[in-house]
Design a protein around this motif. Structure first.
Motif, PDB file in Angstrom:
ATOM      1  N   SER A  66     -39.864 -53.335  17.138  1.00 21.06           N
ATOM      2  CA  SER A  66     -40.232 -53.842  18.402  1.00 21.06           C
ATOM      3  C   SER A  66     -40.973 -52.773  19.242  1.00 21.06           C
ATOM      4  CB  SER A  66     -38.901 -54.316  19.011  1.00 21.06           C
ATOM      5  OG  SER A  66     -38.419 -55.435  18.472  1.00 21.06           O
ATOM      6  N   PHE A  67     -40.261 -51.518  19.154  1.00 19.86           N
ATOM      7  CA  PHE A  67     -40.813 -50.726  20.045  1.00 19.86           C
ATOM      8  C   PHE A  67     -41.545 -49.462  19.565  1.00 19.86           C
ATOM      9  CE2 PHE A  67     -36.849 -52.238  21.631  1.00 19.86           C
ATOM     10  CZ  PHE A  67     -37.171 -52.496  22.885  1.00 19.86           C
ATOM     11  N   GLY A  68     -41.977 -49.395  18.401  1.00 20.83           N
ATOM     12  CA  GLY A  68     -42.813 -48.521  17.655  1.00 20.83           C
ATOM     13  C   GLY A  68     -42.130 -47.024  17.776  1.00 20.83           C
ATOM     14  N   ILE A  69     -42.920 -46.163  18.142  1.00 18.86           N
ATOM     15  CA  ILE A  69     -42.204 -44.526  18.192  1.00 18.86           C
ATOM     16  C   ILE A  69     -41.165 -44.562  19.306  1.00 18.86           C
ATOM     17  CG2 ILE A  69     -44.179 -43.797  19.961  1.00 18.86           C
ATOM     18  CD1 ILE A  69     -43.271 -41.593  17.337  1.00 18.86           C
ATOM     19  N   TYR A  70     -41.542 -45.587  20.260  1.00 26.93           N
ATOM     20  CA  TYR A  70     -40.506 -45.413  21.479  1.00 26.93           C
ATOM     21  C   TYR A  70     -39.131 -45.781  21.133  1.00 26.93           C
ATOM     22  CZ  TYR A  70     -44.964 -45.746  24.043  1.00 26.93           C
ATOM     23  OH  TYR A  70     -46.163 -45.392  24.637  1.00 26.93           O
ATOM     24  N   GLY A  71     -38.859 -46.731  19.800  1.00 29.38           N
ATOM     25  CA  GLY A  71     -37.638 -46.881  19.382  1.00 29.38           C
ATOM     26  C   GLY A  71     -36.854 -45.809  18.892  1.00 29.38           C
ATOM     27  N   ILE A  72     -37.732 -44.666  18.204  1.00 25.97           N
ATOM     28  CA  ILE A  72     -37.000 -43.418  18.077  1.00 25.97           C
ATOM     29  C   ILE A  72     -36.175 -42.898  18.999  1.00 25.97           C
ATOM     30  CG2 ILE A  72     -37.201 -41.227  16.861  1.00 25.97           C
ATOM     31  CD1 ILE A  72     -39.464 -42.470  14.930  1.00 25.97           C
ATOM     32  N   TRP A  73     -37.467 -42.608  20.127  1.00 24.48           N
ATOM     33  CA  TRP A  73     -36.817 -41.859  21.433  1.00 24.48           C
ATOM     34  C   TRP A  73     -35.623 -42.549  22.065  1.00 24.48           C
ATOM     35  CZ3 TRP A  73     -42.707 -41.454  23.141  1.00 24.48           C
ATOM     36  CH2 TRP A  73     -43.290 -40.644  22.256  1.00 24.48           C
ATOM     37  N   LEU A  74     -35.854 -44.101  21.997  1.00 26.97           N
ATOM     38  CA  LEU A  74     -34.758 -44.823  22.566  1.00 26.97           C
ATOM     39  C   LEU A  74     -33.247 -44.713  21.731  1.00 26.97           C
ATOM     40  CD1 LEU A  74     -36.567 -48.139  23.641  1.00 26.97           C
ATOM     41  CD2 LEU A  74     -35.356 -46.438  25.049  1.00 26.97           C
ATOM     42  N   ALA A  75     -33.344 -44.728  20.570  1.00 25.51           N
ATOM     43  CA  ALA A  75     -32.177 -44.449  19.565  1.00 25.51           C
ATOM     44  C   ALA A  75     -31.343 -42.917  20.105  1.00 25.51           C
ATOM     45  CB  ALA A  75     -32.561 -44.499  18.244  1.00 25.51           C
ATOM     46  N   MET A  76     -32.381 -42.151  20.029  1.00 24.15           N
ATOM     47  CA  MET A  76     -31.816 -40.765  20.299  1.00 24.15           C
ATOM     48  C   MET A  76     -31.314 -40.608  21.749  1.00 24.15           C
ATOM     49  SD  MET A  76     -34.742 -38.318  18.626  1.00 24.15           S
ATOM     50  CE  MET A  76     -34.138 -36.814  18.998  1.00 24.15           C
ATOM     51  N   SER A  77     -32.265 -41.272  22.710  1.00 33.46           N
ATOM     52  CA  SER A  77     -31.414 -41.323  24.238  1.00 33.46           C
ATOM     53  C   SER A  77     -30.267 -41.968  24.142  1.00 33.46           C
ATOM     54  CB  SER A  77     -32.513 -41.725  24.987  1.00 33.46           C
ATOM     55  OG  SER A  77     -32.113 -41.345  26.398  1.00 33.46           O
ATOM     56  N   GLY A  78     -30.386 -43.113  23.458  1.00 34.46           N
ATOM     57  CA  GLY A  78     -28.993 -44.200  23.590  1.00 34.46           C
ATOM     58  C   GLY A  78     -27.916 -43.294  23.045  1.00 34.46           C
ATOM     59  N   SER A  79     -28.020 -42.802  21.942  1.00 36.02           N
ATOM     60  CA  SER A  79     -26.901 -41.953  21.196  1.00 36.02           C
ATOM     61  C   SER A  79     -26.325 -40.819  22.242  1.00 36.02           C
ATOM     62  CB  SER A  79     -27.219 -41.432  19.701  1.00 36.02           C
ATOM     63  OG  SER A  79     -28.046 -40.457  19.928  1.00 36.02           O
ATOM     64  N   SER A  80     -27.412 -40.215  22.582  1.00 34.10           N
ATOM     65  CA  SER A  80     -26.737 -39.156  23.585  1.00 34.10           C
ATOM     66  C   SER A  80     -26.061 -39.638  24.891  1.00 34.10           C
ATOM     67  CB  SER A  80     -28.102 -38.352  24.404  1.00 34.10           C
ATOM     68  OG  SER A  80     -28.694 -37.634  23.420  1.00 34.10           O
ATOM     69  N   ILE A  81     -26.521 -40.560  25.288  1.00 32.99           N
ATOM     70  CA  ILE A  81     -25.805 -41.602  26.508  1.00 32.99           C
ATOM     71  C   ILE A  81     -24.396 -41.881  26.119  1.00 32.99           C
ATOM     72  CG2 ILE A  81     -25.635 -43.625  27.977  1.00 32.99           C
ATOM     73  CD1 ILE A  81     -28.704 -43.050  28.211  1.00 32.99           C
ATOM     74  N   LEU A  82     -24.101 -42.300  24.898  1.00 26.86           N
ATOM     75  CA  LEU A  82     -22.979 -42.934  24.245  1.00 26.86           C
ATOM     76  C   LEU A  82     -22.062 -41.712  23.947  1.00 26.86           C
ATOM     77  CD1 LEU A  82     -21.584 -45.508  23.509  1.00 26.86           C
ATOM     78  CD2 LEU A  82     -22.610 -45.447  21.282  1.00 26.86           C
ATOM     79  N   LYS A  83     -22.509 -40.647  23.523  1.00 28.99           N
ATOM     80  CA  LYS A  83     -22.062 -39.401  23.285  1.00 28.99           C
ATOM     81  C   LYS A  83     -21.273 -38.923  24.393  1.00 28.99           C
ATOM     82  CE  LYS A  83     -24.697 -36.961  20.803  1.00 28.99           C
ATOM     83  NZ  LYS A  83     -25.191 -35.880  19.912  1.00 28.99           N
ATOM     84  N   GLY A  84     -22.131 -38.885  25.541  1.00 34.56           N
ATOM     85  CA  GLY A  84     -21.532 -38.203  26.693  1.00 34.56           C
ATOM     86  C   GLY A  84     -20.368 -39.354  27.467  1.00 34.56           C
ATOM     87  N   ILE A  85     -20.419 -40.403  27.228  1.00 34.03           N
ATOM     88  CA  ILE A  85     -19.455 -41.332  27.956  1.00 34.03           C
ATOM     89  C   ILE A  85     -18.408 -41.251  26.859  1.00 34.03           C
ATOM     90  CG2 ILE A  85     -18.783 -43.769  28.228  1.00 34.03           C
ATOM     91  CD1 ILE A  85     -21.907 -44.076  28.859  1.00 34.03           C
ATOM     92  N   LEU A  86     -18.393 -41.446  25.482  1.00 37.58           N
ATOM     93  CA  LEU A  86     -17.360 -41.571  24.843  1.00 37.58           C
ATOM     94  C   LEU A  86     -16.407 -39.970  24.713  1.00 37.58           C
ATOM     95  CD1 LEU A  86     -18.419 -43.412  21.591  1.00 37.58           C
ATOM     96  CD2 LEU A  86     -16.881 -44.069  23.274  1.00 37.58           C
ATOM     97  N   ILE A  87     -17.042 -38.912  24.602  1.00 37.27           N
ATOM     98  CA  ILE A  87     -16.268 -37.824  24.785  1.00 37.27           C
ATOM     99  C   ILE A  87     -15.753 -37.483  26.202  1.00 37.27           C
ATOM    100  CG2 ILE A  87     -18.266 -36.350  25.706  1.00 37.27           C
ATOM    101  CD1 ILE A  87     -16.138 -35.337  22.666  1.00 37.27           C
ATOM    102  N   ASN A  88     -16.020 -37.679  26.969  1.00 42.69           N
ATOM    103  CA  ASN A  88     -15.345 -38.027  28.307  1.00 42.69           C
ATOM    104  C   ASN A  88     -14.180 -38.939  28.081  1.00 42.69           C
ATOM    105  OD1 ASN A  88     -16.348 -35.936  30.319  1.00 42.69           O
ATOM    106  ND2 ASN A  88     -18.292 -37.056  29.656  1.00 42.69           N
ATOM    107  N   VAL A  89     -14.370 -40.038  27.845  1.00 37.91           N
ATOM    108  CA  VAL A  89     -13.138 -41.099  27.638  1.00 37.91           C
ATOM    109  C   VAL A  89     -12.242 -40.431  26.558  1.00 37.91           C
ATOM    110  CG1 VAL A  89     -12.639 -43.175  26.705  1.00 37.91           C
ATOM    111  CG2 VAL A  89     -14.424 -43.028  28.053  1.00 37.91           C
ATOM    112  N   LEU A  90     -12.747 -39.827  25.596  1.00 36.44           N
ATOM    113  CA  LEU A  90     -11.604 -39.182  24.628  1.00 36.44           C
ATOM    114  C   LEU A  90     -10.744 -38.092  25.250  1.00 36.44           C
ATOM    115  CD1 LEU A  90     -13.649 -39.374  21.258  1.00 36.44           C
ATOM    116  CD2 LEU A  90     -11.652 -40.682  21.908  1.00 36.44           C
TER     117      LEU A  90
END
Length: 103
Positions: A66-90
């Motif tokens: 759906s997003f081409g090369i942007y999909g890779i960047w979105l996946a990397m950015s999204g996982s960083s966002i999720l890591k930042g939120i989850l590690i603080n919750v933990l």
């Protein structure tokens, strides 16, 4: 950049915009990981980081049609966002369990 590389500049702008969104969450992840390490709990941030970094690959494959090369960047950015939120919750629940936050 060399003259005539306008496509590379356009891609670079989008890349920086996508990753710029995740930077505050990345700093939260780094700080909370350091806190866990200081508490002697290195396994929690390590497992979270490994799992979410590995998850980037299948998420990229899902987003690329759906997003081409942007999909890779979105996946990397999204996982960083999720890591930042989850590690603080933990960290919050770990400290609460250890009664550090009840002082």
């Amino acid at each position: 950049f060399l003259p005539g590389e306008s496509e590379a500049i356009k891609l670079g702008v989008v890349y920086l915009l996508i990753f710029g969104i995740s930077q505050p969450f990345m700093t939260m992840e780094i700080g909370s990981t350091g806190c866990f390490n200081g508490l002697g709990q290195t396994m929690i941030p390590s497992v979270l980081s490994i799992v979410l970094n590995v998850a980037r690959i299948p998420i990229s494959y899902l987003l690329m049609p759906s997003f081409g090369i942007y999909g890779i960047w979105l996946a990397m950015s999204g996982s960083s966002i999720l890591k930042g939120i989850l590690i603080n919750v933990l960290l919050y629940f770990y400290l609460k369990k250890k009664h550090v936050t009840d002082q």
